[in-house]
Design a protein around this motif. Structure first.
Motif, mmCIF file in Angstrom:
data_model
loop_
_atom_site.group_PDB
_atom_site.id
_atom_site.type_symbol
_atom_site.label_atom_id
_atom_site.label_comp_id
_atom_site.label_asym_id
_atom_site.label_seq_id
_atom_site.Cartn_x
_atom_site.Cartn_y
_atom_site.Cartn_z
ATOM 1 N N TYR A 1 0.843 -1.196 0.000
ATOM 2 C CA TYR A 1 0.000 0.000 0.000
ATOM 3 C C TYR A 1 0.875 1.242 0.000
ATOM 4 C CZ TYR A 1 -3.436 3.474 1.576
ATOM 5 O OH TYR A 1 -4.234 4.584 1.675
ATOM 6 N N GLN A 2 0.541 2.201 -0.849
ATOM 7 C CA GLN A 2 1.357 3.397 -1.013
ATOM 8 C C GLN A 2 1.775 3.994 0.333
ATOM 9 O OE1 GLN A 2 -1.442 6.009 -3.187
ATOM 10 N NE2 GLN A 2 -1.653 7.198 -1.314
ATOM 11 N N GLY A 3 3.054 4.306 0.446
ATOM 12 C CA GLY A 3 3.570 4.919 1.658
ATOM 13 C C GLY A 3 4.087 3.946 2.684
ATOM 14 N N GLU A 4 3.716 2.673 2.593
ATOM 15 C CA GLU A 4 4.253 1.741 3.576
ATOM 16 C C GLU A 4 5.747 1.552 3.361
ATOM 17 O OE1 GLU A 4 3.946 -2.838 2.786
ATOM 18 O OE2 GLU A 4 1.950 -2.030 2.476
ATOM 19 N N GLU A 5 6.210 1.756 2.115
ATOM 20 C CA GLU A 5 7.648 1.664 1.858
ATOM 21 C C GLU A 5 8.418 2.806 2.495
ATOM 22 O OE1 GLU A 5 6.225 4.183 -1.670
ATOM 23 O OE2 GLU A 5 5.409 2.692 -0.264
ATOM 24 N N LEU A 6 7.708 3.821 2.973
ATOM 25 C CA LEU A 6 8.330 4.925 3.708
ATOM 26 C C LEU A 6 8.200 4.728 5.221
ATOM 27 C CD1 LEU A 6 6.918 7.884 1.562
ATOM 28 C CD2 LEU A 6 9.091 6.652 1.262
ATOM 29 N N GLY A 7 7.531 3.650 5.619
ATOM 30 C CA GLY A 7 7.299 3.423 7.031
ATOM 31 C C GLY A 7 6.254 4.348 7.617
ATOM 32 N N LEU A 8 5.354 4.872 6.784
ATOM 33 C CA LEU A 8 4.370 5.833 7.274
ATOM 34 C C LEU A 8 3.460 5.200 8.322
ATOM 35 C CD1 LEU A 8 3.150 7.741 4.080
ATOM 36 C CD2 LEU A 8 5.009 8.341 5.651
ATOM 37 N N PRO A 9 3.185 5.922 9.399
ATOM 38 C CA PRO A 9 2.165 5.498 10.342
ATOM 39 C C PRO A 9 0.809 6.054 9.930
ATOM 40 C CG PRO A 9 3.248 7.426 11.198
ATOM 41 C CD PRO A 9 3.883 7.143 9.853
ATOM 42 N N ASP A 10 -0.240 5.596 10.574
ATOM 43 C CA ASP A 10 -1.523 6.276 10.443
ATOM 44 C C ASP A 10 -1.435 7.647 11.111
ATOM 45 O OD1 ASP A 10 -4.728 4.742 10.336
ATOM 46 O OD2 ASP A 10 -2.967 4.127 9.212
ATOM 47 N N VAL A 11 -2.205 8.588 10.582
ATOM 48 C CA VAL A 11 -2.329 9.886 11.240
ATOM 49 C C VAL A 11 -3.520 9.763 12.182
ATOM 50 C CG1 VAL A 11 -2.635 12.357 10.948
ATOM 51 C CG2 VAL A 11 -1.351 11.052 9.242
ATOM 52 N N THR A 12 -3.239 9.674 13.460
ATOM 53 C CA THR A 12 -4.286 9.355 14.441
ATOM 54 C C THR A 12 -4.900 10.578 15.094
ATOM 55 O OG1 THR A 12 -2.585 9.102 16.142
ATOM 56 C CG2 THR A 12 -3.251 7.117 14.945
ATOM 57 N N ASP A 13 -4.399 11.773 14.766
ATOM 58 C CA ASP A 13 -4.913 12.978 15.434
ATOM 59 C C ASP A 13 -5.533 13.972 14.462
ATOM 60 O OD1 ASP A 13 -2.582 13.695 14.168
ATOM 61 O OD2 ASP A 13 -1.661 14.668 15.908
ATOM 62 N N LEU A 14 -6.118 13.471 13.373
ATOM 63 C CA LEU A 14 -6.790 14.359 12.442
ATOM 64 C C LEU A 14 -7.976 15.036 13.138
ATOM 65 C CD1 LEU A 14 -6.908 12.159 9.213
ATOM 66 C CD2 LEU A 14 -5.653 14.304 9.472
ATOM 67 N N PRO A 15 -8.136 16.342 12.962
ATOM 68 C CA PRO A 15 -9.313 17.010 13.540
ATOM 69 C C PRO A 15 -10.600 16.470 12.920
ATOM 70 C CG PRO A 15 -7.652 18.606 12.821
ATOM 71 C CD PRO A 15 -7.237 17.280 12.271
ATOM 72 N N ASP A 16 -11.639 16.414 13.708
ATOM 73 C CA ASP A 16 -12.908 15.890 13.205
ATOM 74 C C ASP A 16 -13.436 16.687 12.022
ATOM 75 O OD1 ASP A 16 -12.741 14.006 15.163
ATOM 76 O OD2 ASP A 16 -14.355 14.825 16.410
ATOM 77 N N ASP A 17 -13.122 17.979 11.966
ATOM 78 C CA ASP A 17 -13.701 18.799 10.906
ATOM 79 C C ASP A 17 -13.047 18.599 9.546
ATOM 80 O OD1 ASP A 17 -11.292 20.028 11.430
ATOM 81 O OD2 ASP A 17 -12.125 22.021 11.801
ATOM 82 N N VAL A 18 -11.961 17.798 9.468
ATOM 83 C CA VAL A 18 -11.355 17.523 8.161
ATOM 84 C C VAL A 18 -11.670 16.107 7.678
ATOM 85 C CG1 VAL A 18 -9.471 19.117 8.661
ATOM 86 C CG2 VAL A 18 -9.107 16.656 9.017
ATOM 87 N N ARG A 19 -12.290 15.311 8.510
ATOM 88 C CA ARG A 19 -12.541 13.915 8.147
ATOM 89 C C ARG A 19 -13.577 13.807 7.027
ATOM 90 N NH1 ARG A 19 -10.320 10.140 11.080
ATOM 91 N NH2 ARG A 19 -9.266 10.713 13.012
ATOM 92 N N GLN A 20 -13.384 12.763 6.193
ATOM 93 C CA GLN A 20 -14.298 12.558 5.078
ATOM 94 C C GLN A 20 -14.822 11.135 4.977
ATOM 95 O OE1 GLN A 20 -13.288 14.354 1.328
ATOM 96 N NE2 GLN A 20 -11.928 15.869 2.266
ATOM 97 N N ASP A 21 -14.326 10.241 5.788
ATOM 98 C CA ASP A 21 -14.800 8.859 5.770
ATOM 99 C C ASP A 21 -16.283 8.840 6.138
ATOM 100 O OD1 ASP A 21 -15.338 6.185 6.134
ATOM 101 O OD2 ASP A 21 -13.597 5.792 7.405
ATOM 102 N N PRO A 22 -17.159 8.330 5.250
ATOM 103 C CA PRO A 22 -18.600 8.372 5.546
ATOM 104 C C PRO A 22 -18.976 7.602 6.805
ATOM 105 C CG PRO A 22 -18.152 6.980 3.641
ATOM 106 C CD PRO A 22 -16.894 7.721 3.935
ATOM 107 N N SER A 23 -18.220 6.568 7.148
ATOM 108 C CA SER A 23 -18.568 5.806 8.343
ATOM 109 C C SER A 23 -18.295 6.596 9.617
ATOM 110 C CB SER A 23 -17.818 4.472 8.379
ATOM 111 O OG SER A 23 -16.426 4.660 8.423
ATOM 112 N N PHE A 24 -17.476 7.644 9.521
ATOM 113 C CA PHE A 24 -17.217 8.483 10.688
ATOM 114 C C PHE A 24 -18.470 9.249 11.112
ATOM 115 C CE2 PHE A 24 -15.857 12.579 12.545
ATOM 116 C CZ PHE A 24 -15.165 12.105 13.637
#
Length: 550
Positions: free
Chosen positions: A385-408
């Motif tokens: 998955y794109q970015g895993e080769e960079l060792g990227l973590p999840d961004v766990t502190d995104l503000p609620d007002d920028v989220r776009q996942d419909p399940s949120f």
């Protein structure tokens, strides 16, 4: 049978026959990969500009998440027109140029196909709404009268994967089925027009030259006759653990047999890849019988903890399930729907695949690197998955007002934190979007990501990017490393996995402590620094995988 000769031709580098059996396939999430026009959103031009990077990384194919015309209620998985590109991503000319350039670089292109449901803005669904009950167009979806005295209750008790009822009532009183968001009405695959339409869609993209399709919700197309109630229990907890009346019905296999015939009209070994959540790997194997699909995602492996006994069990089960049907096993650690494994492994086991806590970053990255080498040493095909080769973590502190996942935004259902693995990836060490594009990024990137960028890691010994590049190079050069259908397990201390393949041994220490092991041969690659000793043994550090030539 008429033989279609699509242009551009598929790449001819490497093994032509059955290329997909041992391929490493890189998933691009288009809106978060590279922005070519500076509007803050990734696009096809941006992807095209970064194709040389993917070639140099050493992958064999690129899987593109949806780029079709869509209102974007679910990040493009709500398709309004399957033969058009959404303007945010570009045009059909951009898609054609992308396929041609990828082939010129020796890369194959797999596109996402979403056949379980359309957008509620799809022409068919809009006509169904306008024409009302009894309309022939309504038969192409699942419209039903409601229960109760005045039809005020849903037709059955099915729940949406995103939470809440799987039914929405329209103005004339009927209800329609949507296993996902209300903006994603499910097709009725018992209707011949639906089947004809998707065979036509396959040919449209095959004619453009794409090398295959990743089939979204491949297990969901056919529903049990009569759409029966499930009963009073938590349906969402059963998903993937039991055969449901709306998932993994035997009737889906007839559909994929007809699709396989379409692909075989074309040259270049085109492939079908199933996203099929099933209760067991044995049922997953049903999707890749010789006359159906070519690959199926191995979700059982993705969900396994960093534990030697658990990993060995799922590896054995996966290989055993695929062997009778002659299909390659696939391996995957991250994708656009789950927490990146660098964060998942940074947290205690049992928290699931969607997290909103960073955990121990150093521990997570150490385990992620080791897990990657273990995955790439297994026989079959691997997904990155794109970015895993960079060792990227999840961004766990995104503000609620920028989220776009419909399940949120749903009251119940999934955790709604998929945005954390979809933040645009960093290319340069500096800049407002770390090289993603000139217009910022649609989700905010952490201030620390410059140090994780492609630029910052390129040429740096020991960096995660260089580890991936080296691993993919060794995988190509080591005879038979990707191919095959089994491993020979070797004796190893508790918490350590060791297996032999032709001329190769992989040793993985999944424990948190150093373990002394025998040195089976010449060290090819290690996820952490390892020093061998003169007595023929070595101390394998905690959470470390080593490849050996024997």
């Amino acid at each position: 049978m008429t033989q279609h000769l699509a242009a551009p031709a598929a790449p001819t580098t490497g093994t032509d026959t059955g290329w997909w059996r041992e391929a490493v396939i890189y998933q691009v999430y288009p809106r978060s990969f590279a922005d070519g026009n500076g509007d803050g959103m990734g696009d096809l031009q941006g992807i095209r500009s970064r194709l040389p990077y993917l070639r140099d990384l050493g992958v064999d194919a690129v899987w593109l998440s949806p780029f079709y015309a869509s209102p974007q209620a679910d990040a493009g998985y709500d398709v309004a027109d399957y033969r058009a590109i959404d303007p945010m991503f570009g045009t059909l000319h951009d898609a054609d140029a992308l396929v041609r350039e990828a082939h010129a670089l020796g890369l194959r292109i797999i596109v996402d196909l979403v056949p379980n449901h359309s957008s509620d803005q799809h022409e068919w669904f809009q006509r169904a709404l306008r024409e009302g009950p009894g309309s022939p167009l309504r038969e192409r979806y699942h419209f039903r009268p409601g229960k109760g005295e005045s039809g005020e209750l849903p037709p059955n008790d099915w729940e949406s994967i995103f939470g809440g009822p799987a039914w929405t009532r329209v103005a004339d009183g009927e209800w329609y089925l949507h296993l996902f968001a209300p903006e994603q009405p499910d097709f009725n695959w018992d209707h011949p027009a639906v089947r004809d339409e998707f065979r036509s869609i396959l040919r449209f993209w095959l004619d453009m030259g794409v090398d295959g399709f990743r089939v979204d919700v491949a297990h969901g197309l056919v529903k049990a006759p009569g759409l029966p109630d499930i009963g009073a229990h938590d349906q969402l907890k059963l998903l993937g653990n039991d055969v449901m009346p709306f998932f993994d019905q035997d009737g889906v296999h007839e559909i994929y047999r007809s699709w396989r015939k379409v692909l075989e009209e074309y040259d270049g070994h085109r492939v079908l890849v199933a996203e099929a959540w099933t209760p067991t790997v044995e049922r997953t194997a049903n999707y890749v019988r010789p006359d159906e699909m070519h690959q199926a995602f191995n979700f059982q492996y993705l969900g396994t903890h960093w534990d030697a006994a658990e990993l060995r069990k799922v590896i054995d089960a996966s290989l055993a399930a695929m062997r009778p049907v002659g299909a390659p096993t696939t391996w995957v650690l991250s994708n656009h729907d789950v927490t990146r494994h660098a964060t998942r492994f940074a947290n205690p086991p049992g928290l699931g695949t969607q997290l909103r806590q960073a955990g121990d970053r150093e521990l997570g990255l150490r385990r992620a690197r080791a897990a990657t080498l273990l995955m790439l040493a297994l026989p079959g095909s691997a997904y990155v998955y794109q970015g895993e080769e960079l060792g990227l973590p999840d961004v766990t502190d995104l503000p609620d007002d920028v989220r776009q996942d419909p399940s949120f935004f749903r009251a119940t259902g999934q955790d709604g934190f998929r945005d954390g693995c979809r933040v645009p990836i960093p290319w340069t060490a500096e800049g407002s979007s770390y090289g993603f594009g000139t217009g910022g990024s649609w989700l905010p990137q952490p201030a620390t990501w410059g140090a994780l960028s492609v630029e910052a890691q390129t040429g740096v010994p020991g960096s995660t990017l260089e580890l991936y590049r080296a691993a993919l190079r060794v995988r190509r050069e080591q005879p038979g490393l990707g191919a095959g259908e089994g491993v020979e397990w070797l004796d190893a201390p508790e918490g350590v996995l060791a297996f032999r393949r032709d001329g190769f041994v992989c040793t993985a220490n999944t424990t948190g402590e150093p373990v002394r092991v025998d040195v089976p041969g010449r060290m090819l690659l290690s996820s952490r620094q390892v020093r061998t000793s003169v007595d023929g043994t070595t101390e394998l550090p905690a959470d470390t995988t080593v490849w050996w030539a024997v």
